[in-house]
Design a protein around this motif. Structure first.
Motif, mmCIF file in Angstrom:
data_model
loop_
_atom_site.group_PDB
_atom_site.id
_atom_site.type_symbol
_atom_site.label_atom_id
_atom_site.label_comp_id
_atom_site.label_asym_id
_atom_site.label_seq_id
_atom_site.Cartn_x
_atom_site.Cartn_y
_atom_site.Cartn_z
ATOM 1 N N ASP A 253 0.815 -1.213 0.000
ATOM 2 C CA ASP A 253 0.000 0.000 0.000
ATOM 3 C C ASP A 253 0.850 1.264 0.000
ATOM 4 O OD1 ASP A 253 -2.424 -1.289 -0.055
ATOM 5 O OD2 ASP A 253 -2.598 -1.415 2.124
ATOM 6 N N GLY A 276 -0.828 -5.369 -1.300
ATOM 7 C CA GLY A 276 -1.662 -4.204 -1.066
ATOM 8 C C GLY A 276 -2.983 -4.605 -0.452
ATOM 9 N N GLY A 280 -4.540 0.912 -0.543
ATOM 10 C CA GLY A 280 -3.803 1.199 -1.772
ATOM 11 C C GLY A 280 -4.717 1.426 -2.968
ATOM 12 N N TRP A 305 -10.185 -5.777 -0.427
ATOM 13 C CA TRP A 305 -9.769 -4.798 -1.419
ATOM 14 C C TRP A 305 -10.860 -4.514 -2.453
ATOM 15 C CZ3 TRP A 305 -9.509 -5.640 -6.682
ATOM 16 C CH2 TRP A 305 -9.612 -6.966 -7.105
#
Length: 479
Positions: A253, A276, A280, A305
């Motif tokens: 990130d 990440g 990020g 994510w």
């Protein structure tokens, strides 16, 4: 008053004057043109200190010497690319002019890059690939490593950590020196592919090559991304962190945030083998407002994510390639959001066996208009029902989805009122015999239909009458 008429035989008629030798000589000027051409070529040859001989015969005259470099370049640029190699062998002048026409080059010899020959030979390069040039090429090696990114010879030594390219990469200092030479010699560079570069090398490139728009960086890490952030005009970026069996690196990130704050004009971004998480991807969505295409390949990102994709407000294309998992724990539906202007979802060689992952993915992409699924494992009837939330789908392509059956396909596509194109290829559980009247009616209303679910049956029907099955009978017999 009498009128005197002239007859043809009258002695009073004026006769034309007799031709003179000067008139005959001036009318026939064809030999004079060759003489003038030869005199001009001899004058050009006399100005050239390297030329000490005169042209003895008109047949050996190089008439291109009368053309300027600009005019000859225009002529050579109109010729097909297949003739460039033969054109460069005509003479030294054509070799230099042909080098000025080259815009794209793949470097295989690193010494050629760092020498002055590179700049003088190809002064107008716009696209340069340094991937193979950054590798040691051992001589007399019988081992050839072929990957979708690189193809090179390898040493016979055993690598204990199974990262085969790690020991064959040029040192970072050597790669940075080559980038400096490239930046000084090619200020109009627009695309670059490189591996094992550092922050300093990319900073030099960013300062000298202001027109750099596309960059493909292999073996990338967070520190290297500091140099990439200086490329303010970068529009297309591909980051390769780790490739199993070749090399390993880490993009987290921290690096994605640095990238987002520096490269705000990104239009296409590909993250391959990168780490990440939510933070990020969120930073990229908030800073890179022009981002239209995002590709995630073999990611190593943390769970959750997927919810960050909703921050990419202008994202139109989402590609997931070779992902062993999508997002095991994406979080509650109210936190997922969705991409408002997403048009295309492309899935290839991904594992879609996790219920939460597939459900969250189609939830985020519910505004999509085109769905393409190629060779994805785990997409059965139950998993495909989650795609029913995508009410705007106009284009559906399924290839290599062996677990999906006819009833599972029908249950979803009959609810899509805007479907215009349907492509089904190599899906063995989708049978032509299971086509219902409702599905047949849908087929009639489509603008485009490509229906080849059972490739094996099509192959068998094409072999009927050819005798192919009988030709191996004398070699393979049952005992």
């Amino acid at each position: 008053m009498s009128v005197l008429e002239e007859s043809p035989d009258s002695p009073l008629k004026k006769r034309p004057p007799a031709p003179r030798w000067s008139d005959i000589w001036l009318k026939n000027t064809k030999p004079l043109k060759h003489v003038v051409l030869a005199m001009q070529l001899q004058s050009l040859a006399s100005k050239d200190p390297k030329s000490q001989t005169l042209i003895p015969h008109f047949a050996n005259i190089d008439r291109t010497l009368l053309l300027s470099d600009e005019l000859l370049l225009t002529i050579l640029s109109k010729l097909p690319l297949s003739q460039r190699k033969s054109n460069s062998l005509v003479c030294r002048r054509w070799l230099n002019l042909q080098g000025r026409l080259v815009r794209s080059l793949k470097i295989l010899d690193w010494n050629f890059l760092v020498s002055c020959r590179f700049i003088t030979r190809f002064p107008n390069l716009a696209h340069v690939d340094l991937l193979n040039g950054c590798l040691f090429l051992p001589r007399n090696s019988e081992i050839l490593l072929t990957h979708r990114m690189v193809s090179t010879q390898m040493s016979s030594g055993f690598c204990s950590n199974l990262d085969l390219l790690e020991e064959n990469l040029l040192p970072v200092e050597v790669v940075d020196k080559g980038l400096q030479v490239l930046a000084n010699g090619c200020p109009n560079l627009r695309r670059l592919v490189v591996i094992n570069a550092s922050e300093l090398g990319l900073l030099t490139l960013a300062e000298e090559c202001l027109t750099l728009q596309e960059l493909e960086l292999h073996k990338c890490n967070d520190n290297v991304l500091r140099g990439i952030a200086a490329c303010e005009n970068l529009q297309i970026l591909k980051l390769v962190g780790t490739v199993d069996g070749l090399f390993s690196s880490s993009v987290s990130d921290v690096g994605l945030t640095i990238l987002a704050q520096g490269c705000k004009r990104l239009v296409k971004l590909e993250l391959s083998g990168c780490e990440g998480s939510f933070d990020g991807i969120k930073a990229i969505g908030q800073c890179c407002l022009m981002l239209e295409e995002l590709t995630i390949c073999d990611h190593r990102m943390e769970d959750g994510w997927l919810a960050a994709l909703s921050y990419c407000e202008n994202l139109k294309t989402l590609k997931l390639l070779s992902c062993k998992r999508i997002d095991s724990y994406p979080g509650p539906d109210e936190n997922l959001g969705f991409c408002l202007v997403l048009e295309r979802l492309y899935l290839q060689r991904c594992q879609l066996g996790n219920k939460k992952s597939v459900r969250a993915l189609f939830r985020v992409c519910e505004a999509v208009q085109e769905v393409l699924v190629v060779d994805c494992w785990g997409l059965d009837n139950y998993m495909f029902t989650f795609a029913s939330v995508c009410r705007r789908v106009k284009f559906l392509s399924l290839e290599g989805c062996s677990l999906l059956a006819t009833d599972g396909l029908v249950a979803v596509i009959l609810s899509w009122q805007d479907l215009e194109t349907l492509i089904v290829v190599s899906c063995k559980n989708i049978k032509e015999s299971d086509i219902s009247p409702a599905l047949a009616t849908l087929f009639c209303n489509l603008k485009e239909l490509r229906w080849r679910p059972e490739a094996k049956s099509l192959l068998s029907s094409s072999l009927v009458g050819s005798g192919t099955r009988k030709r191996g009978g004398k070699f393979f017999k049952r005992t």
